[in-house]
Design a protein around this motif. Structure first.
Motif, mmCIF file in Angstrom:
data_model
loop_
_atom_site.group_PDB
_atom_site.id
_atom_site.type_symbol
_atom_site.label_atom_id
_atom_site.label_comp_id
_atom_site.label_asym_id
_atom_site.label_seq_id
_atom_site.Cartn_x
_atom_site.Cartn_y
_atom_site.Cartn_z
ATOM 1 N N LEU C 150 0.831 -1.205 0.000
ATOM 2 C CA LEU C 150 0.000 0.000 0.000
ATOM 3 C C LEU C 150 0.866 1.255 0.000
ATOM 4 O O LEU C 150 0.585 2.224 -0.712
ATOM 5 N N ASN C 153 2.345 1.697 -3.512
ATOM 6 C CA ASN C 153 1.318 2.146 -4.459
ATOM 7 C C ASN C 153 0.925 3.598 -4.243
ATOM 8 O O ASN C 153 0.588 4.312 -5.186
ATOM 9 N N THR C 154 0.943 4.017 -2.986
ATOM 10 C CA THR C 154 0.594 5.402 -2.680
ATOM 11 C C THR C 154 1.567 6.350 -3.376
ATOM 12 O O THR C 154 1.171 7.372 -3.949
ATOM 13 N N LEU C 157 1.315 5.334 -7.651
ATOM 14 C CA LEU C 157 0.040 5.545 -8.354
ATOM 15 C C LEU C 157 -0.614 6.873 -8.009
ATOM 16 O O LEU C 157 -1.242 7.492 -8.861
#
Lengths: 240, 240, 240
Positions: C150, C153-154, C157
């Motif tokens: 997570l 991805n933070t 993305l």
């Protein structure tokens, strides 16, 4: 099982029985036969809080069944209309609009006339000026500079208008508000509204039963998260 | 992109491509191709938590696509049925009923027979009496006086019945429960259920991947709000 | 009342008037005529935050009306497309997909062409490397071991892609994000995003008006629960 027949548009008791026999059994035996008949809350009160929870969570599929059930349990048509208005403010206008669609169909089916519904402008109940001034002062001190518009609207639209409309008793407004708060996980706002409810005539035993009932409609976690707040309110009131 | 074709009734991949080409790309490349193939969680586990998140948030539009995807990823029909029952209690009966409609259509399409589904009354797994007594005592001490009905139902309906039904392993029940908690912002209840999940065989690496996966299905904020609680559970367990 | 005519598919102004005359009156007089014309926020900003709140809460019934209203209030079609993409990440892909259905119909009605919409890959705005490195380091220190996927991805993305897409200004992205956070009760995440919004050009007066506006769309409790966090951000910024 005629009751589950109506659980949602396009959903029959046979569908529930097919997908999960255990869910069909729990719905019938645990919820409909046992929960709704527990004496700690009247069936009318259970109607109030179930309807409030569904509107607060925009559960449109279940609304037709439970709007009928609430009316069959002693909630008046005018009261259901007024709950929808009340929750426009406490759950959002889109939630209220979603409820209007379901209520319209139920009202038409029962041949309700427009003159049975609370008017746009109603004669207001008398305000407790002292309590309201105290509430308004405290909120203004806390948040007047943070969001002056919201603070002003709270006074003008909620506590000097909505809460004084006679179509729902202050006690029932409190019950509906608490149900919507638990249903949407808004534990922070329970303290004020539970105290208000107890001041407005809700008994502590009735308040204790609200999470028992709502657990089946909004899930165990929402209710367990409310328990510490409810406990705190009960304990603080004992000290006086 | 046949997968987005099925994303929701009446919604084609071309619609997504038309409204937001970047959303179509992210759905295909980031979510379907990459996220679902990350090794930290099996595709079956991803099916479990996605389905639980959708039921927990009543995302009916996305259910048909993801119910199919879960079944294609190794979730059994009997397990999907049991997840719906489980979440009736953890997310509310109306959420479960909304899922029944979608499950019925998927089950019919696959020619499922009623005898493949878990029965209303099932032979229960053996209870760990010591652990359950400890849990029940602690909850009763905390909240027995606040909501006696809810506390009693928690014991009778959840921990001495639902959790012991064999149609879903305790580990999978924990996974589904945690997914529903994160999906609905119920961070307060994560501590107990994450510890239970880790006791039930979920690895810490798998637990770490749950918010990574769910971020795409329930939004980044719900997952970030869960991280401090997950961190705290991991750290406290290291101390023993 | 042509405006309420479009409030939801299958729901006319007469329905609202029939079920609750007071709700019809409040919708027209308080919300449409008064709230939307308060000077503290432009009608365009009100369009942004209303649309974000509806997507954040999956209020599909109200989307067609308010997507039109937002476009009529100065929100560009490309911006509405990009808001849906943005909220795929902040509210969940299923919420975004539900919005795609409503947006498709509105875009078709207006004869929008695909080339008016932001492309899948766009030329990105320049990154503030220092600020982003600081953010990423802090999050990695806090949660890198708890959910490495997570956290990665933070960065990849969200902050090195989504936030740099030019179809929505950083200020508008912040506004939309804050609206979605308040709408879904995610108060914990407001601190970071409100500071970012104020850094990105939102004035404090505008920020103060967001809960005033949103109270009507997501309910008073969600907004009142946000006030202490907003207050805290305002006060901490004064100290510098």
């Amino acid at each position: 099982m005629p009751e589950t027949h109506l659980l949602a548009p396009g959903l029959t008791a046979e569908d529930v029985q097919f997908v999960s026999p255990a869910l069909a059994r729990s719905t019938k035996e645990v919820v409909m036969d046992r929960l709704w008949n527990r004496p700690e809350l009247s069936r009318r009160d259970r109607g109030l809080i179930t309807v409030a929870a569904l509107i607060g969570r925009s559960q449109t599929l279940a609304m037709p069944h439970y709007f009928e059930k609430a009316l069959d349990s002693g909630v008046k048509v005018s009261e259901l209309s007024e709950i929808i208005l009340h929750l426009a403010f406490y759950s959002g206008f889109p939630n209220a609009m979603a409820a209007v669609g379901a209520a319209r169909d139920v009202f038409h089916k029962r041949g309700i006339n427009a003159n049975e519904l609370p008017p746009a402008h109603d004669k207001l109940l008398q305000l407790n000026e002292e309590a309201e001034t105290q509430r308004a002062t405290q909120v203004a001190n806390n948040f007047g500079a943070v969001s002056p518009g919201l603070v002003q609207n709270t006074t003008d639209l909620l506590f000097r208008d909505l809460w004084l409309r006679p179509a729902l008793t202050p006690r029932d407004r409190s019950v509906v508000t608490i149900a919507a708060l638990i249903a949407s996980g808004q534990v922070q706002q329970i303290t004020y509204h539970l105290n208000r409810a107890l001041d407005n005539g809700l008994s502590q035993e009735q308040a204790s039963e609200i999470p028992t009932h709502l657990a089946f409609y909004v899930g165990w976690p929402n209710c367990f998260s409310a328990l510490p707040v409810i406990k705190d309110v009960f304990e603080k009131r004992k000290e006086y």
